[in-house]
Motif scaffolding. Structure first.
Motif, PDB file in Angstrom:
ATOM      1  N   GLY A 127       0.816  -1.210   0.000  1.00  0.00           N
ATOM      2  CA  GLY A 127       0.000   0.000   0.000  1.00  0.00           C
ATOM      3  C   GLY A 127       0.849   1.258   0.000  1.00  0.00           C
ATOM      4  N   THR A 128       1.948   1.231   0.729  1.00  0.00           N
ATOM      5  CA  THR A 128       2.854   2.382   0.772  1.00  0.00           C
ATOM      6  C   THR A 128       3.506   2.607  -0.587  1.00  0.00           C
ATOM      7  OG1 THR A 128       3.326   2.012   3.108  1.00  0.00           O
ATOM      8  CG2 THR A 128       4.914   3.343   1.873  1.00  0.00           C
ATOM      9  N   GLU A 129       3.899   1.520  -1.242  1.00  0.00           N
ATOM     10  CA  GLU A 129       4.528   1.647  -2.563  1.00  0.00           C
ATOM     11  C   GLU A 129       3.524   2.172  -3.595  1.00  0.00           C
ATOM     12  OE1 GLU A 129       7.653   1.343  -2.304  1.00  0.00           O
ATOM     13  OE2 GLU A 129       7.425   0.484  -0.297  1.00  0.00           O
ATOM     14  N   ARG A 130       2.270   1.733  -3.501  1.00  0.00           N
ATOM     15  CA  ARG A 130       1.241   2.261  -4.410  1.00  0.00           C
ATOM     16  C   ARG A 130       1.028   3.748  -4.165  1.00  0.00           C
ATOM     17  NH1 ARG A 130      -1.407  -2.679  -3.340  1.00  0.00           N
ATOM     18  NH2 ARG A 130      -2.686  -1.660  -1.744  1.00  0.00           N
ATOM     19  N   LEU A 131       1.044   4.142  -2.895  1.00  0.00           N
ATOM     20  CA  LEU A 131       0.859   5.548  -2.565  1.00  0.00           C
ATOM     21  C   LEU A 131       2.003   6.397  -3.125  1.00  0.00           C
ATOM     22  CD1 LEU A 131      -0.729   7.724  -1.046  1.00  0.00           C
ATOM     23  CD2 LEU A 131       0.615   7.169   0.994  1.00  0.00           C
ATOM     24  N   LEU A 132       3.227   5.910  -3.024  1.00  0.00           N
ATOM     25  CA  LEU A 132       4.368   6.637  -3.554  1.00  0.00           C
ATOM     26  C   LEU A 132       4.288   6.752  -5.077  1.00  0.00           C
ATOM     27  CD1 LEU A 132       7.275   5.240  -1.352  1.00  0.00           C
ATOM     28  CD2 LEU A 132       6.352   7.565  -1.334  1.00  0.00           C
ATOM     29  N   LEU A 133       3.826   5.689  -5.741  1.00  0.00           N
ATOM     30  CA  LEU A 133       3.648   5.750  -7.192  1.00  0.00           C
ATOM     31  C   LEU A 133       2.576   6.762  -7.568  1.00  0.00           C
ATOM     32  CD1 LEU A 133       3.891   2.016  -8.337  1.00  0.00           C
ATOM     33  CD2 LEU A 133       5.430   3.882  -8.947  1.00  0.00           C
ATOM     34  N   THR A 134       1.510   6.788  -6.781  1.00  0.00           N
ATOM     35  CA  THR A 134       0.452   7.768  -7.017  1.00  0.00           C
ATOM     36  C   THR A 134       0.987   9.185  -6.878  1.00  0.00           C
ATOM     37  OG1 THR A 134      -1.254   6.249  -6.212  1.00  0.00           O
ATOM     38  CG2 THR A 134      -1.799   8.590  -6.237  1.00  0.00           C
ATOM     39  N   LEU A 135       1.781   9.413  -5.846  1.00  0.00           N
ATOM     40  CA  LEU A 135       2.391  10.726  -5.635  1.00  0.00           C
ATOM     41  C   LEU A 135       3.305  11.091  -6.801  1.00  0.00           C
ATOM     42  CD1 LEU A 135       3.112  13.188  -3.860  1.00  0.00           C
ATOM     43  CD2 LEU A 135       4.868  11.768  -2.774  1.00  0.00           C
ATOM     44  N   ALA A 136       4.132  10.145  -7.234  1.00  0.00           N
ATOM     45  CA  ALA A 136       5.055  10.405  -8.334  1.00  0.00           C
ATOM     46  C   ALA A 136       4.301  10.727  -9.618  1.00  0.00           C
ATOM     47  CB  ALA A 136       5.976   9.196  -8.549  1.00  0.00           C
ATOM     48  N   MET A 137       3.229  10.003  -9.893  1.00  0.00           N
ATOM     49  CA  MET A 137       2.447  10.269 -11.098  1.00  0.00           C
ATOM     50  C   MET A 137       1.789  11.637 -11.031  1.00  0.00           C
ATOM     51  SD  MET A 137       0.705   6.601 -12.035  1.00  0.00           S
ATOM     52  CE  MET A 137      -0.183   7.331 -13.399  1.00  0.00           C
ATOM     53  N   ALA A 138       1.275  11.994  -9.867  1.00  0.00           N
ATOM     54  CA  ALA A 138       0.645  13.309  -9.715  1.00  0.00           C
ATOM     55  C   ALA A 138       1.655  14.427  -9.953  1.00  0.00           C
ATOM     56  CB  ALA A 138       0.024  13.434  -8.326  1.00  0.00           C
ATOM     57  N   ILE A 139       2.868  14.252  -9.452  1.00  0.00           N
ATOM     58  CA  ILE A 139       3.902  15.272  -9.638  1.00  0.00           C
ATOM     59  C   ILE A 139       4.252  15.421 -11.099  1.00  0.00           C
ATOM     60  CG2 ILE A 139       6.334  15.824  -9.206  1.00  0.00           C
ATOM     61  CD1 ILE A 139       5.997  14.565  -6.435  1.00  0.00           C
ATOM     62  N   ILE A 140       4.465  14.311 -11.791  1.00  0.00           N
ATOM     63  CA  ILE A 140       4.895  14.404 -13.191  1.00  0.00           C
ATOM     64  C   ILE A 140       3.772  14.931 -14.068  1.00  0.00           C
ATOM     65  CG2 ILE A 140       4.323  12.117 -14.136  1.00  0.00           C
ATOM     66  CD1 ILE A 140       7.640  14.052 -14.461  1.00  0.00           C
ATOM     67  N   VAL A 141       2.538  14.608 -13.750  1.00  0.00           N
ATOM     68  CA  VAL A 141       1.410  15.182 -14.497  1.00  0.00           C
ATOM     69  C   VAL A 141       1.367  16.690 -14.295  1.00  0.00           C
ATOM     70  CG1 VAL A 141      -1.107  15.378 -14.522  1.00  0.00           C
ATOM     71  CG2 VAL A 141      -0.036  13.126 -14.622  1.00  0.00           C
ATOM     72  N   ALA A 142       1.550  17.119 -13.051  1.00  0.00           N
ATOM     73  CA  ALA A 142       1.468  18.546 -12.752  1.00  0.00           C
ATOM     74  C   ALA A 142       2.530  19.349 -13.481  1.00  0.00           C
ATOM     75  CB  ALA A 142       1.584  18.765 -11.239  1.00  0.00           C
ATOM     76  N   VAL A 143       3.765  18.843 -13.525  1.00  0.00           N
ATOM     77  CA  VAL A 143       4.841  19.625 -14.143  1.00  0.00           C
ATOM     78  C   VAL A 143       4.914  19.428 -15.647  1.00  0.00           C
ATOM     79  CG1 VAL A 143       6.196  19.583 -12.014  1.00  0.00           C
ATOM     80  CG2 VAL A 143       6.619  17.838 -13.758  1.00  0.00           C
ATOM     81  N   SER A 144       4.224  18.410 -16.178  1.00  0.00           N
ATOM     82  CA  SER A 144       4.279  18.148 -17.623  1.00  0.00           C
ATOM     83  C   SER A 144       3.167  18.817 -18.398  1.00  0.00           C
ATOM     84  CB  SER A 144       4.225  16.638 -17.889  1.00  0.00           C
ATOM     85  OG  SER A 144       5.285  15.966 -17.277  1.00  0.00           O
ATOM     86  N   ILE A 145       2.194  19.391 -17.714  1.00  0.00           N
ATOM     87  CA  ILE A 145       1.008  19.867 -18.405  1.00  0.00           C
ATOM     88  C   ILE A 145       1.334  20.974 -19.402  1.00  0.00           C
ATOM     89  CG2 ILE A 145       0.412  21.515 -16.584  1.00  0.00           C
ATOM     90  CD1 ILE A 145      -2.544  20.811 -17.173  1.00  0.00           C
ATOM     91  N   ARG A 146       2.323  21.809 -19.086  1.00  0.00           N
ATOM     92  CA  ARG A 146       2.731  22.865 -20.013  1.00  0.00           C
ATOM     93  C   ARG A 146       3.512  22.298 -21.198  1.00  0.00           C
ATOM     94  NH1 ARG A 146       1.131  27.672 -21.764  1.00  0.00           N
ATOM     95  NH2 ARG A 146       1.283  28.834 -19.826  1.00  0.00           N
ATOM     96  N   VAL A 147       4.133  21.133 -21.017  1.00  0.00           N
ATOM     97  CA  VAL A 147       4.988  20.562 -22.052  1.00  0.00           C
ATOM     98  C   VAL A 147       4.182  19.799 -23.104  1.00  0.00           C
ATOM     99  CG1 VAL A 147       6.921  19.002 -22.495  1.00  0.00           C
ATOM    100  CG2 VAL A 147       6.910  20.421 -20.439  1.00  0.00           C
TER     101      VAL A 147
END
Length: 270
Positions: free
Chosen positions: A174-194
């Protein structure tokens, strides 16, 4: 764009575009492997679609777009995980939330002065308009994702392959899934302009899918996926320069073309 192609290659905006694209694919290469292994492509779509709502809310409140987008993306990840934990069909939950969030974002955008005319840039990206401050956000977000993946790589791989084995080794899936979710949210947020909210999930899936039939280890797959992403950025920006096509879609089209070219040489999808 004016000037010869050779001259344009050294223009500041193209250098910034290349740096932004490189930052994104350095993170989406290894992260996309988990998206493919865990069959989370639809989750990436849902998170990315929700990003438009974050853009509209940020601009309407006068706050930083990247932080607003990250907040909404994280909320989407938590909501999906909560529904899945209650026994809801994950694909159904993702379908409802992805389309609902996108529709809500488009409706909210219609009430933000100036955003309606600039909506295509957020939906499909405009990497050629990346500013120095955008580079700071993109490289900062990519660095955070890479640090998390390097820190938890073996645990994430183990939890992905076999959750029972992971728990026996003291790893909490569950912790590893949560970290993956966090990582995906971060990359989506910073990639939206790209590459935009509608295309960012393609950068997570296509390079990893291209690498899957050639890799003999998780680390090798991550490396090949990253190289495919870098090549996609180079080819896509080159096509945009010479054909005057939109840069974000050109990068994704290049990634898809590379996938098709490599398809006959793959060992299989298993």
């Amino acid at each position: 764009m004016t000037g010869t192609p050779v001259t344009l290659l050294f223009d500041d905006y193209l250098i910034r575009a290349a740096l932004a694209g490189l930052a994104v694919v350095l993170a989406t290469g290894p992260l996309g492997c988990f998206v493919v292994w865990r069959r989370m492509a639809y989750f990436g779509d849902a998170t990315a679609h929700a990003a438009i709502l974050g853009v509209a809310l940020s601009l309407s409140l006068g706050g930083p777009v990247y932080l607003g987008t990250l907040g909404v993306a994280l909320a989407m990840g938590w909501l999906v995980a909560h529904l899945a934990g209650r026994g809801e069909a994950v694909d159904t939950a993702l379908g409802v939330l992805a389309h609902g969030a996108l529709a809500a974002g488009l409706v909210a955008a219609s009430f933000v002065p100036g955003l309606r005319g600039d909506l295509n840039a957020w939906l499909f990206g405009d990497i050629l308009l990346v500013r120095p401050v955008d580079l700071l956000w993109v490289w900062g977000g990519a660095a955070v994702v890479l640090v998390v993946l390097a820190w938890r790589w073996q645990a994430m791989v183990t939890a992905t392959v076999n959750e029972e084995l992971a728990m026996a080794a003291g790893i909490r899936p569950g912790t590893e899934r949560l970290l993956l979710t966090l990582a995906m949210a971060i990359i989506v947020a910073v990639s939206i302009r790209v590459v935009g909210a509608l295309l960012v999930s393609a950068l997570l899936v296509i390079p990893a899918a291209s690498a899957r039939g050639f890799a003999r280890s998780p680390e090798q797959m991550a490396l090949i996926a990253t190289l495919v992403g870098v090549l996609s950025v180079g080819v896509g920006l080159g096509a945009s320069l010479f054909a005057d096509s939109p840069a974000g879609p050109s990068i994704i089209a290049a990634a898809a073309a590379i996938f098709l070219v490599l398809l006959p040489f793959r060992r299989g999808l298993a």
